[in-house]
Scaffold this motif. Structure first.
Motif, PDB file in Angstrom:
ATOM      1  N   UNK A 129       0.841  -1.192   0.000  1.00  0.00           N
ATOM      2  CA  UNK A 129       0.000   0.000   0.000  1.00  0.00           C
ATOM      3  C   UNK A 129       0.879   1.246   0.000  1.00  0.00           C
ATOM      4  N   UNK A 130       0.726   2.096  -0.999  1.00  0.00           N
ATOM      5  CA  UNK A 130       1.488   3.328  -1.096  1.00  0.00           C
ATOM      6  C   UNK A 130       0.626   4.491  -0.638  1.00  0.00           C
ATOM      7  N   UNK A 131       1.130   5.238   0.305  1.00  0.00           N
ATOM      8  CA  UNK A 131       0.365   6.348   0.855  1.00  0.00           C
ATOM      9  C   UNK A 131       0.352   7.520  -0.118  1.00  0.00           C
ATOM     10  N   UNK A 132      -0.778   8.187  -0.191  1.00  0.00           N
ATOM     11  CA  UNK A 132      -0.892   9.406  -1.001  1.00  0.00           C
ATOM     12  C   UNK A 132      -0.878  10.649  -0.126  1.00  0.00           C
ATOM     13  N   UNK A 133      -0.826  10.478   1.187  1.00  0.00           N
ATOM     14  CA  UNK A 133      -0.741  11.610   2.105  1.00  0.00           C
ATOM     15  C   UNK A 133       0.728  11.996   2.254  1.00  0.00           C
ATOM     16  N   UNK A 134       1.005  13.264   2.167  1.00  0.00           N
ATOM     17  CA  UNK A 134       2.369  13.741   2.334  1.00  0.00           C
ATOM     18  C   UNK A 134       2.838  13.521   3.766  1.00  0.00           C
ATOM     19  N   UNK A 135       4.133  13.284   3.916  1.00  0.00           N
ATOM     20  CA  UNK A 135       4.688  13.162   5.266  1.00  0.00           C
ATOM     21  C   UNK A 135       4.500  14.468   6.040  1.00  0.00           C
ATOM     22  N   UNK A 136       4.577  15.581   5.355  1.00  0.00           N
ATOM     23  CA  UNK A 136       4.382  16.896   5.965  1.00  0.00           C
ATOM     24  C   UNK A 136       3.289  17.599   5.156  1.00  0.00           C
ATOM     25  N   UNK A 137       2.041  17.226   5.422  1.00  0.00           N
ATOM     26  CA  UNK A 137       0.938  17.598   4.532  1.00  0.00           C
ATOM     27  C   UNK A 137       0.545  19.065   4.629  1.00  0.00           C
ATOM     28  N   UNK A 138       0.339  19.555   5.836  1.00  0.00           N
ATOM     29  CA  UNK A 138      -0.127  20.935   5.978  1.00  0.00           C
ATOM     30  C   UNK A 138       0.206  21.448   7.358  1.00  0.00           C
ATOM     31  N   UNK A 175       2.405  18.315  -4.078  1.00  0.00           N
ATOM     32  CA  UNK A 175       2.195  17.351  -5.160  1.00  0.00           C
ATOM     33  C   UNK A 175       0.740  16.955  -5.311  1.00  0.00           C
ATOM     34  N   UNK A 176       0.123  16.475  -4.239  1.00  0.00           N
ATOM     35  CA  UNK A 176      -1.272  16.031  -4.303  1.00  0.00           C
ATOM     36  C   UNK A 176      -2.245  17.063  -3.763  1.00  0.00           C
ATOM     37  N   UNK A 177      -1.743  18.151  -3.275  1.00  0.00           N
ATOM     38  CA  UNK A 177      -2.597  19.261  -2.887  1.00  0.00           C
ATOM     39  C   UNK A 177      -3.284  19.109  -1.546  1.00  0.00           C
ATOM     40  N   UNK A 178      -3.679  20.245  -0.997  1.00  0.00           N
ATOM     41  CA  UNK A 178      -4.490  20.320   0.217  1.00  0.00           C
ATOM     42  C   UNK A 178      -5.773  21.042  -0.160  1.00  0.00           C
ATOM     43  N   UNK A 179      -6.901  20.334  -0.080  1.00  0.00           N
ATOM     44  CA  UNK A 179      -8.194  20.897  -0.463  1.00  0.00           C
ATOM     45  C   UNK A 179      -8.998  21.259   0.775  1.00  0.00           C
ATOM     46  N   UNK A 180      -9.763  22.348   0.664  1.00  0.00           N
ATOM     47  CA  UNK A 180     -10.586  22.820   1.777  1.00  0.00           C
ATOM     48  C   UNK A 180     -11.972  23.155   1.258  1.00  0.00           C
ATOM     49  N   UNK A 181     -12.975  22.812   2.052  1.00  0.00           N
ATOM     50  CA  UNK A 181     -14.354  23.164   1.728  1.00  0.00           C
ATOM     51  C   UNK A 181     -15.008  23.771   2.968  1.00  0.00           C
ATOM     52  N   UNK A 182     -15.502  24.992   2.835  1.00  0.00           N
ATOM     53  CA  UNK A 182     -16.215  25.662   3.923  1.00  0.00           C
ATOM     54  C   UNK A 182     -17.713  25.497   3.692  1.00  0.00           C
ATOM     55  N   UNK A 183     -18.466  24.992   4.671  1.00  0.00           N
ATOM     56  CA  UNK A 183     -19.901  24.809   4.463  1.00  0.00           C
ATOM     57  C   UNK A 183     -20.629  26.136   4.366  1.00  0.00           C
ATOM     58  N   UNK A 184     -21.654  26.171   3.545  1.00  0.00           N
ATOM     59  CA  UNK A 184     -22.483  27.368   3.428  1.00  0.00           C
ATOM     60  C   UNK A 184     -23.450  27.416   4.613  1.00  0.00           C
ATOM     61  N   UNK A 185     -23.500  28.527   5.299  1.00  0.00           N
ATOM     62  CA  UNK A 185     -24.389  28.650   6.446  1.00  0.00           C
ATOM     63  C   UNK A 185     -23.819  28.095   7.723  1.00  0.00           C
ATOM     64  N   UNK A 186     -22.508  27.835   7.747  1.00  0.00           N
ATOM     65  CA  UNK A 186     -21.894  27.284   8.948  1.00  0.00           C
ATOM     66  C   UNK A 186     -22.234  25.825   9.125  1.00  0.00           C
ATOM     67  N   UNK A 192      -9.016  18.108   3.072  1.00  0.00           N
ATOM     68  CA  UNK A 192      -8.682  16.830   2.439  1.00  0.00           C
ATOM     69  C   UNK A 192      -7.201  16.787   2.106  1.00  0.00           C
ATOM     70  N   UNK A 193      -6.534  15.719   2.549  1.00  0.00           N
ATOM     71  CA  UNK A 193      -5.094  15.561   2.373  1.00  0.00           C
ATOM     72  C   UNK A 193      -4.752  14.504   1.343  1.00  0.00           C
ATOM     73  N   UNK A 194      -5.693  14.177   0.465  1.00  0.00           N
ATOM     74  CA  UNK A 194      -5.496  13.155  -0.569  1.00  0.00           C
ATOM     75  C   UNK A 194      -5.205  11.803   0.077  1.00  0.00           C
ATOM     76  N   UNK A 195      -6.181  11.313   0.813  1.00  0.00           N
ATOM     77  CA  UNK A 195      -6.043  10.029   1.489  1.00  0.00           C
ATOM     78  C   UNK A 195      -6.744  10.029   2.829  1.00  0.00           C
ATOM     79  N   UNK A 196      -6.992  11.195   3.382  1.00  0.00           N
ATOM     80  CA  UNK A 196      -7.734  11.346   4.634  1.00  0.00           C
ATOM     81  C   UNK A 196      -8.398  12.719   4.627  1.00  0.00           C
ATOM     82  N   UNK A 197      -9.588  12.794   5.203  1.00  0.00           N
ATOM     83  CA  UNK A 197     -10.332  14.048   5.274  1.00  0.00           C
ATOM     84  C   UNK A 197     -10.589  14.384   6.736  1.00  0.00           C
TER      85      UNK A 197
END
Length: 485
Positions: free
Chosen positions: A196-205, A251-262, A311-316
């Motif tokens: 199993x190859x991890x897609x999460x960076x060792x130092x993600x964010x 490389x695989x990015x750090x994605x963020x989603x803010x909910x509308x209305x809290x 989202x860290x590309x492998x865990x949220x």
């Protein structure tokens, strides 16, 4: 352009530029600053003062891992509705299957540190790429290295910031990582084994929190390694900003989603964005690791809100603020709801046996004799039985004896991670096909929330176990039969 605004701790970053040659020339270093590393705890004192004994720590917020099963095999089949009999159940539903240990756990509270360990950009150097390793030899100096070509690199040195605390997240188990996270595979299985190859960076964010009210938390892509450096190689997405500074993406990015209305009863899913190394917000790339960045979103920021997803590309991860957690149900409320549901003495409409949700204290073992089971297509709740198989429709399909609908037949488990709930409503709905139970508004919110998967796919998933949701709505209203007497 260090984040939208820019962020408070980077306002008007007075970056001094040193062209060519020795990076130490004309650029005072900060190696003499000896501030503690990433060791937890916190205080109530103003920056620079020590905490007083007995004081309550200031909590900036909590990170909660969206669920995944820690065991494969039979459990994975259960999450997909392929259940032929009672199975063990083990997931992030309130705790790791192996137990929360040290920095690897299902949730982490970020609290004020005894001493500030935040950093902010200070000096930018243009140097020859072969000299980068020499320039970054000082482990006490935080820096970000941007390799533009084999002969040209830019190094941005960071200096100590007494107004912020820094927390780092990633796959690495090194001491500078505060929260260790591991990959979760599609449908809730854990990525395990040597292949199993991890897609999460060792130092993600990294997350920087203001030490003064209102204790704003900001997220940035990439974390500093053991040498206090962040490297963006020649192939990494990077660019020079209009004001002459540098920025880039991991490389695989750090994605963020803010909910509308809290994160409340009226919440709706927001739009997924990508966060840069300097905290700016961009639209998503064509694929997760594409070198071409998205468009800058100038009216959005990297400030975390209650209910923000990371989202860290492998865990949220889910970010909850202290104020938001006050609105969430408590464990005592969840237990009271369980006891109230059992006190109603629901019965199996066929076997006429009394059903009862098991106590969380008994752990996620195989369902007991009183465990409620549900046909996820219709919502009718029964006790476990072995009839109604319709193998001509599929190997694990069952026919509900009440309405004749054919579909998966799974045990019901009450969701135990209170921080994932939008409201303290009664446990009336179950996710399909896993069978985790929560309130109607919580179930409908997560069923409408697409979570990133792979390079460009999105799927709604159960927040308690990570199973991909199926069916028209992703959840079903539970139909219980009361006692005949």
């Amino acid at each position: 352009m260090w984040g939208k605004g820019p962020p408070a701790h980077c306002e008007g970053p007075r970056i001094r530029m040193v062209l060519e040659g020795n990076p130490e020339v004309g650029s005072p270093r900060t190696s003499d600053l000896r501030h503690p590393g990433n060791q937890g705890s916190c205080d109530l004192s103003p920056p620079g003062e020590d905490a007083q004994p007995g004081e309550e720590p200031i909590k900036y917020g909590e990170l909660i891992v969206l669920g995944c099963c820690e065991e494969g095999g039979e459990e994975t089949k259960a999450q997909r509705g392929e259940v032929t009999g009672p199975r063990a159940h083990s997931c992030y539903n309130g705790c790791l299957a192996s137990g929360d240990k040290g920095r690897r756990r299902s949730r982490l509270a970020l609290s004020r540190r005894p001493h500030a360990n935040g950093v902010k950009p200070d000096v930018m150097h243009h140097i020859s790429t072969p000299l980068v390793s020499k320039a970054l030899s000082n482990r006490g100096q935080h820096s970000i290295s941007y390799t533009l070509s084999r002969s040209h690199s830019v190094i941005v040195e960071y200096t100590h910031d007494s107004d912020t605390d820094m927390f780092q997240i990633g796959r690495s188990t090194e001491n500078m990582i505060d929260f260790v996270v591991t990959d979760t595979s599609p449908g809730g299985g854990a990525a395990e084994g040597p292949s199993a190859q991890s897609t999460i960076s060792r130092y993600a964010c990294r997350i920087l929190c203001d030490r003064r009210p209102p204790y704003t938390a900001r997220i940035y892509a990439a974390g500093f390694d053991a040498s206090s450096n962040i490297f963006l190689g020649e192939r990494a997405a990077k660019w020079r900003t209009p004001d002459g500074l540098m920025d880039g993406l991991t490389t695989n990015g750090v994605l963020v989603m803010h909910p509308a209305g809290g994160f409340s009863e009226d919440s709706a899913p927001g739009v997924w964005r990508e966060i840069s190394v300097c905290g700016n917000v961009y639209t998503l790339r064509d694929s997760r690791s594409a070198q071409q960045r998205g468009k800058l979103v100038e009216n959005e920021s990297n400030v975390l809100q209650d209910g923000s997803l990371i989202d860290l590309c492998g865990a949220t991860l889910l970010w909850r603020t202290p104020a938001g957690l006050l609105r969430a149900p408590t464990l005592k409320q969840l237990e009271a709801q369980r006891q109230e549901a059992n006190a109603a003495r629901p019965q199996c409409p066929v076997g006429l046996s009394t059903l009862a949700f098991p106590s969380p204290a008994r752990g996620r073992t195989a369902p007991d004799k009183q465990q409620p089971w549900v046909y996820v297509r219709c919502g009718h709740v029964h006790g476990y039985h072995g009839w109604g198989c319709r193998r001509e429709r599929g190997p694990q399909e069952r026919e509900c004896p009440l309405c004749r609908l054919v579909g998966p037949y799974v045990p019901l488990w009450l969701g135990q991670e209170a921080g994932l709930c939008l409201d303290p409503g009664p446990p009336s709905h179950a996710f399909a096909p896993c069978g985790h139970v929560c309130s109607e508004k919580t179930a409908r919110y997560w069923a409408q929330t697409p979570l990133p998967h792979g390079t460009h796919a999105f799927h709604a998933a159960c927040p308690f176990c990570g199973a991909w949701l199926t069916g028209e709505h992703g959840c079903v209203r539970l139909i219980f039969q009361g006692p005949l007497d």
